[in-house]
Write a protein that holds these residues in place. Structure first.
Motif, PDB file in Angstrom:
ATOM      1  N   HIS A  45      -6.369  -0.530   3.445  1.00  0.00           N
ATOM      2  CA  HIS A  45      -7.528  -0.003   2.728  1.00  0.00           C
ATOM      3  C   HIS A  45      -7.258   0.079   1.227  1.00  0.00           C
ATOM      4  N   ALA A  46      -6.068   0.551   0.880  1.00  0.00           N
ATOM      5  CA  ALA A  46      -5.732   0.683  -0.545  1.00  0.00           C
ATOM      6  C   ALA A  46      -5.723  -0.682  -1.228  1.00  0.00           C
ATOM      7  N   PHE A  47      -5.120  -1.665  -0.584  1.00  0.00           N
ATOM      8  CA  PHE A  47      -5.060  -3.021  -1.122  1.00  0.00           C
ATOM      9  C   PHE A  47      -6.467  -3.599  -1.281  1.00  0.00           C
ATOM     10  N   ALA A  48      -7.303  -3.433  -0.243  1.00  0.00           N
ATOM     11  CA  ALA A  48      -8.673  -3.952  -0.291  1.00  0.00           C
ATOM     12  C   ALA A  48      -9.506  -3.234  -1.338  1.00  0.00           C
ATOM     13  N   HIS A  70       0.663  -5.478  -3.262  1.00  0.00           N
ATOM     14  CA  HIS A  70       1.370  -6.747  -3.126  1.00  0.00           C
ATOM     15  C   HIS A  70       2.258  -7.038  -4.328  1.00  0.00           C
ATOM     16  N   LEU A  71       1.945  -6.424  -5.463  1.00  0.00           N
ATOM     17  CA  LEU A  71       2.684  -6.683  -6.699  1.00  0.00           C
ATOM     18  C   LEU A  71       3.505  -5.488  -7.161  1.00  0.00           C
ATOM     19  N   GLU A  72       2.927  -4.289  -7.060  1.00  0.00           N
ATOM     20  CA  GLU A  72       3.574  -3.087  -7.590  1.00  0.00           C
ATOM     21  C   GLU A  72       3.486  -1.924  -6.597  1.00  0.00           C
ATOM     22  N   PRO A  73       4.116  -2.078  -5.429  1.00  0.00           N
ATOM     23  CA  PRO A  73       4.040  -0.993  -4.440  1.00  0.00           C
ATOM     24  C   PRO A  73       4.601   0.329  -4.950  1.00  0.00           C
ATOM     25  N   SER A 102      -3.244  -6.837   5.342  1.00  0.00           N
ATOM     26  CA  SER A 102      -4.680  -7.033   5.108  1.00  0.00           C
ATOM     27  C   SER A 102      -5.093  -8.493   5.264  1.00  0.00           C
ATOM     28  N   VAL A 103      -6.153  -8.702   6.049  1.00  0.00           N
ATOM     29  CA  VAL A 103      -6.754 -10.033   6.156  1.00  0.00           C
ATOM     30  C   VAL A 103      -7.503 -10.364   4.867  1.00  0.00           C
ATOM     31  N   ILE A 141      -0.771  -8.728   1.836  1.00  0.00           N
ATOM     32  CA  ILE A 141       0.221  -7.843   1.175  1.00  0.00           C
ATOM     33  C   ILE A 141       1.624  -8.387   1.407  1.00  0.00           C
ATOM     34  N   GLY A 142       1.906  -8.774   2.633  1.00  0.00           N
ATOM     35  CA  GLY A 142       3.157  -9.440   2.958  1.00  0.00           C
ATOM     36  C   GLY A 142       4.394  -8.569   2.869  1.00  0.00           C
TER      37      GLY A 142
END
Length: 282
Positions: free
Chosen positions: A175-178, A184-187, A211-212, A230-231
């Protein structure tokens, strides 16, 4: 050495009911889990069967009292008005009551859409209706992917909702990523922002989902670990030293192949956390 508690969202279908989730947690070697207390897509409540509570409590105790959470119905909208608001409060209070009976520590709910003020009022009314005291289960508002009129995609909104209340927050990585947070870059930066806005002490539950949908897409669709957008960066969330002791729940697709992949990935990450920590202490 394990730095977090982890598990899946488990099914309560079948004759054993909620006790079946404990048996599945044991079979999979989990150290925590999440369940629904009733159908997530129906207003109909579900009575706990004879002996179900006792079997559930005894099973958790035999496994070292695994931490657990109940996820509220998807129909709940604490920001609504009229009958929908009242039904949402009653449904959430029912989950809180069941959590208290079962000895479950956490209940998580999506805030909904509408007015922020009504969301906070509705959550507090549910706690009051369920007669939850200071030692009862903690009610958590989950961050959302955003889109439409959904409340909770921004951490500052969640901070406002819980300020001055006993409420906490569940942080969902998908949810946060979306919603536009660059996991994905700065966790590390995202976790620091979560601490600054909410306070990590008020975030006992992490939904660990890839995340899809793309970054900032507002698409709420979970992917298996390392198989989404996110990977491998999620490993840094798992290994973050200030998230030790939290309950991490994977709400990923279930099945033998999916479970094996997600558990192997998470356990590999946990092993790497230990190696990194030991190296830093030498």
């Amino acid at each position: 050495m394990q730095s977090i508690h982890y598990g899946f969202h488990l099914s309560i279908a079948g004759k054993q009911g909620v006790a079946g989730a404990v048996a599945e947690a044991q079979r999979l070697g989990l150290s925590g889990f999440q369940i629904f207390a009733k159908s997530p897509r129906s207003w109909k409540t579900r009575n706990l069967g004879p002996g179900e509570v006792e079997r559930f409590r005894a099973g958790r105790e035999n496994l070292g009292h695994l931490p657990a959470a109940i996820h509220a119905s998807y129909l709940v909208n604490l920001g609504a008005t009229g009958e929908l608001w009242e039904k949402s409060i009653f449904s959430l209070a029912d989950d809180l009551t069941k959590a208290q009976v079962l000895g479950i520590e956490l209940v998580v709910v999506h805030p909904g859409s509408g007015e922020k003020k009504r969301i906070r009022e509705g959550a507090l009314r549910a706690l009051e209706l369920a007669q939850i005291g200071k030692r009862g289960p903690k009610l958590l508002l989950e961050n959302t992917a955003g889109g439409g009129e959904r409340i909770g995609s921004r951490l500052e909104d969640l901070a406002w909702l819980i300020e001055g209340t006993p409420l906490g927050v569940c942080f969902d990585t998908c949810h946060a990523f979306a919603a536009g947070y660059p996991l994905h870059l700065e966790p590390e930066r995202v976790i620091e922002e979560l601490d600054q806005e909410i306070g990590l002490e008020r975030v006992p539950l992490i939904h660990l989902n890839d995340s899809v949908g793309a970054w900032g897409s507002h698409i709420d669709q979970h992917a298996n670990l390392r198989q989404g957008r996110i990977g491998e960066a999620l490993r840094e969330v798992v290994c973050h030293p200030r998230l030790r002791g939290k309950l991490f729940v994977m709400e990923t697709e279930r099945g033998e192949t999916h479970d094996a992949h997600n558990l192997a990935t998470l356990r590999r990450w946990l092993e790497s956390c230990v190696s990194l920590r030991e190296s830093s202490e030498e």
